[in-house]
Design a protein around this motif. Structure first.
Motif, PDB file in Angstrom:
ATOM      1  N   GLN A 330       0.836  -1.204   0.000  1.00 32.40           N
ATOM      2  CA  GLN A 330       0.000   0.000   0.000  1.00 32.40           C
ATOM      3  C   GLN A 330       0.867   1.248   0.000  1.00 32.40           C
ATOM      4  O   GLN A 330       1.824   1.345   0.751  1.00 32.40           O
ATOM      5  CB  GLN A 330      -0.904   0.001   1.239  1.00 32.40           C
ATOM      6  N   LEU A 331       0.520   2.196  -0.871  1.00 27.58           N
ATOM      7  CA  LEU A 331       1.272   3.439  -0.937  1.00 27.58           C
ATOM      8  C   LEU A 331       1.027   4.266   0.317  1.00 27.58           C
ATOM      9  O   LEU A 331      -0.036   4.202   0.950  1.00 27.58           O
ATOM     10  CB  LEU A 331       0.856   4.243  -2.179  1.00 27.58           C
ATOM     11  N   ASP A 332       2.003   5.050   0.653  1.00 30.71           N
ATOM     12  CA  ASP A 332       1.898   5.899   1.836  1.00 30.71           C
ATOM     13  C   ASP A 332       0.792   6.940   1.636  1.00 30.71           C
ATOM     14  O   ASP A 332       0.522   7.379   0.520  1.00 30.71           O
ATOM     15  CB  ASP A 332       3.245   6.600   2.054  1.00 30.71           C
ATOM     16  N   ARG A 333       0.148   7.307   2.739  1.00 26.18           N
ATOM     17  CA  ARG A 333      -0.947   8.276   2.633  1.00 26.18           C
ATOM     18  C   ARG A 333      -0.455   9.697   2.436  1.00 26.18           C
ATOM     19  O   ARG A 333      -1.258  10.593   2.176  1.00 26.18           O
ATOM     20  CB  ARG A 333      -1.805   8.201   3.893  1.00 26.18           C
ATOM     21  N   ASP A 334       0.840   9.906   2.590  1.00 30.89           N
ATOM     22  CA  ASP A 334       1.388  11.245   2.377  1.00 30.89           C
ATOM     23  C   ASP A 334       1.194  11.633   0.922  1.00 30.89           C
ATOM     24  O   ASP A 334       1.551  10.890   0.020  1.00 30.89           O
ATOM     25  CB  ASP A 334       2.878  11.242   2.735  1.00 30.89           C
ATOM     26  N   ALA A 337       4.269  11.410  -1.386  1.00 32.97           N
ATOM     27  CA  ALA A 337       4.693  10.051  -1.724  1.00 32.97           C
ATOM     28  C   ALA A 337       3.787   9.441  -2.777  1.00 32.97           C
ATOM     29  O   ALA A 337       4.229   8.730  -3.666  1.00 32.97           O
ATOM     30  CB  ALA A 337       4.715   9.177  -0.473  1.00 32.97           C
ATOM     31  N   SER A 344       5.778   3.402   0.633  1.00 38.48           N
ATOM     32  CA  SER A 344       6.018   4.179   1.844  1.00 38.48           C
ATOM     33  C   SER A 344       7.390   3.889   2.447  1.00 38.48           C
ATOM     34  O   SER A 344       8.058   4.787   2.960  1.00 38.48           O
ATOM     35  CB  SER A 344       4.924   3.881   2.877  1.00 38.48           C
ATOM     36  N   TRP A 347       9.947   5.792   0.467  1.00 35.59           N
ATOM     37  CA  TRP A 347       9.844   7.225   0.703  1.00 35.59           C
ATOM     38  C   TRP A 347      10.431   7.588   2.064  1.00 35.59           C
ATOM     39  O   TRP A 347      11.167   8.564   2.190  1.00 35.59           O
ATOM     40  CB  TRP A 347       8.379   7.657   0.619  1.00 35.59           C
ATOM     41  N   ARG A 348      10.135   6.795   3.096  1.00 40.36           N
ATOM     42  CA  ARG A 348      10.674   7.086   4.427  1.00 40.36           C
ATOM     43  C   ARG A 348      12.194   6.905   4.462  1.00 40.36           C
ATOM     44  O   ARG A 348      12.894   7.663   5.146  1.00 40.36           O
ATOM     45  CB  ARG A 348       9.999   6.188   5.466  1.00 40.36           C
TER      46      ARG A 348
END
Length: 642
Positions: A330-334, A337, A344, A347-348
């Protein structure tokens, strides 16, 4: 010895033998083995090399005289002549073709400028060496210094200063009064090796052979080695033939790189040239890299070479922390990102590295903006209406352009559904850089690829987007390395797809900081894939052994020998009908090739490889003697089989 045996520079296979010429008295002193001469051959003046002087000739007819000696410079040493003949036989080519690769073109002005030194003082043996991290490293250096024929396959540690290690090995050979020939894949690697050799040996004790320095300067450096002014030679693939007498060490870095394969006939590979040279010259050999090719693994399993590798605990301390991310994560909610389409975890990792003041490396398999697009509605690949070539987008908001004919398809409509919207099939380096710029606002984003390659980047926050092979070195190492679009490498229709993918991943991951210093590598691929497993454990030897085992079962190189025959259907059939192939030869094909040609593969056991090359060479000689109109390209053990 009034007769000179000359290798005449003619391309025909049926003329691949020395020809005898009489030496005029006026040219007697200049006509020595290894010199360039001009001779009359079939009514024309052609170039040639004197191979030897003999008392008499087996030719019963009338011998012609040498026309002139082009230069008294001995550019073809006996060792290189023997090597060239062995390489020609190995690849089914001609001696003249190999000598074109081995000896650079002459520049008279360079011959006048080149210096000659009567002798070279031996360099000091390196005492403080980075080879101490490897249990067998010190023993290998001692063997090289003593002139013993030690052969090794070296698995370099993550973050290893490999140019310094090669320079130390060359210094060991030089300390023993012997020469060294070191081969790397490209000019960037050669620049690093050149600087390391200068630090370890001192200025003026080696030469770097590269086409980038220009023909005259390259020939001047070649003469420095040929005349014995230096004993250590570094360079790209053509340097495998560089003179160094007496030779103590041959070494190649990253032998899996396809740049080591010569694109001109007879298509030799630099690794095979160096290994043949080590065998003929009874000298040490070193095959090194972060990854390991199946060919290198076979050297170990057959006992021809020994392994140089660090203990597993040392590898774990030096390696960065590697984390796989499947495509379905799942892609990050940011929002940033999501815009960058980064998982995620990746990105982190990039955010934390930038916050710690370290640069981040992002490896993207393709250059450009959107090098491949498809219909947004039915996902059909977008093709040029004129030539059916693939369409690409070069910039945001631009019209699609054909990658084959260059025509703009501004009014493109999908022939299947009529849709006019396009989506990305492959995201290029420039588009990735644009997306990362939005994901990390205020952070410098730099690209390194075909349009401009960066050699190094400073130890400060920045995102570096690079295509494979163009990754710059970061001071202190990268804080994070992101390996994106991994499916583009893993799903290639290539026998070496897994091996090549791991080689490119390890080359990028080796630039990261060790895990104990916060270095992280994120690979967007499923952890169950064997190539990803080898990266996670930093165990290229395991994957190389697995690859070699599978190729033995499937009877693919290097477990067997292959010959690729490419030409018109009639020409390929004629060559095969003429050749006396080994009895256990197996024909595979034909399959279509480019320009209405076809390709046939011939497979034989390794023990029959030399016989296969000889039979194809003899058949090519028969066709050239008959002046066959359509040529056939013969490649022994080509890199691309599929």
């Amino acid at each position: 010895m009034p007769v000179a045996r000359v290798c005449v520079d003619v391309p025909h296979a049926h003329l691949d033998r020395p020809f005898d010429y009489l030496v005029p008295e006026s040219l007697d002193a200049q006509t020595v083995p290894g010199t360039r001469v001009r001779v009359r051959f079939s009514g024309q003046l052609v170039d040639g090399y004197v191979l030897e002087r003999v008392d008499d000739s087996a030719h019963t007819g009338r011998l012609a005289f040498l026309e002139r000696v082009v230069s008294p410079e001995q550019v073809l040493h006996p060792e290189i002549a023997r090597l060239a003949r062995a390489v020609a036989d190995r690849y089914g080519g001609t001696l003249a073709d190999v000598l074109r690769l081995a000896v650079p073109p002459r520049h008279a002005r360079a011959e006048g400028k080149a210096e000659t030194t009567a002798g070279i003082a031996a360099a000091a043996h390196p005492t403080d060496s980075g080879w101490s991290a490897y249990p067998a490293g010190a023993a290998f250096l001692r063997a090289v210094a003593d002139g013993r024929p030690a052969r090794a396959v070296w698995s370099a540690l993550p973050g290893e200063d490999w140019p310094a290690r090669l320079a130390e090995a060359a210094a060991a050979a030089d300390a023993g009064g012997r020469g060294a020939v070191l081969v790397v894949a490209d000019a960037r690697d050669l620049d690093r090796l050149d600087a390391a050799l200068t630090r370890v040996l001192g200025a003026g004790r080696h030469v770097a052979l590269s086409a980038a320095v220009g023909p005259e300067e390259r020939y001047r450096r070649f003469l420095a080695a040929s005349r014995g002014r230096v004993r250590v030679v570094a360079g790209t693939r053509a340097a495998a033939f560089a003179p160094a007498d007496p030779l103590g060490l041959v070494a190649i870095w990253d032998d899996g790189d396809d740049l080591h394969a010569e694109p001109r006939a007879p298509y030799p590979h630099a690794r095979e040239v160096l290994l043949t040279r080590a065998q003929l010259g009874n000298c040490a050999a070193l095959v090194g890299g972060y990854a390991r090719s199946a060919e290198a693994q076979q050297l170990l399993e057959t006992g021809w070479a020994k392994e140089i590798a660090a203990p597993r605990e040392v590898v774990h301390r030096a390696a960065p922390h590697v984390q796989p991310v499947g495509d379905d994560v799942q892609l990050d909610r940011d929002p940033a990102a999501v815009t960058a389409r980064l998982p995620s975890v990746a990105w982190r990792a990039a955010r934390d590295a930038l916050a710690a003041g370290a640069p981040v490396l992002v490896q993207v398999p393709r250059r450009g903006y959107l090098p491949s697009v498809a219909c947004a509605d039915c996902h059909t690949p977008a093709r040029c209406p004129s030539c059916a070539g693939p369409l690409a987008l070069r910039e945001s908001g631009g019209a699609p352009v054909c990658r084959w004919c260059g025509k703009v398809a501004a009014a493109y409509a999908c022939p299947h559904c009529g849709g006019r919207r396009l989506r990305a099939s492959v995201t290029g380096a420039r588009r990735t850089a644009e997306e990362l710029g939005r994901a990390f606002p205020g952070t410098p984003v730099r690209t390194s690829g075909r349009d401009g390659v960066l050699d190094s980047v400073p130890a400060q926050p920045a995102v570096v987007v690079s295509t494979p092979g163009a990754e710059p070195v970061a001071e202190g190492g990268y804080g994070a390395v992101l390996l994106l679009d991994t499916w583009a490498l893993l799903t290639r229709a290539d026998l070496r797809a897994g091996e090549e993918t791991l080689r490119r991943w390890l080359a990028a991951a080796a630039l990261a900081r060790p895990g104990r210093r916060g270095g992280r590598v994120v690979v967007t691929a499923d952890a169950g894939i064997p190539t990803v497993q080898a990266l996670l454990r930093w165990d290229p030897a395991w994957l190389a052994a697995r690859e070699l085992s599978e190729r033995r079962e499937l009877r693919f190189p290097p477990a067997v020998r292959f010959a690729s025959l490419t030409g018109s259907p009639d020409a390929v059939a004629d060559l095969l009908a003429t050749a006396e192939l080994p009895p256990d030869a197996e024909l595979l094909g034909p399959v279509p090739a480019d320009d209405d040609q076809e390709r046939m593969l011939v497979r034989v056991p390794r023990s029959a490889g030399r016989r296969l090359a000889a039979s194809l060479h003899a058949a090519a000689g028969v066709r050239s003697a008959k002046k066959a109109r359509d040529p056939v390209r013969v490649q022994i053990d080509p890199l691309e089989l599929l």
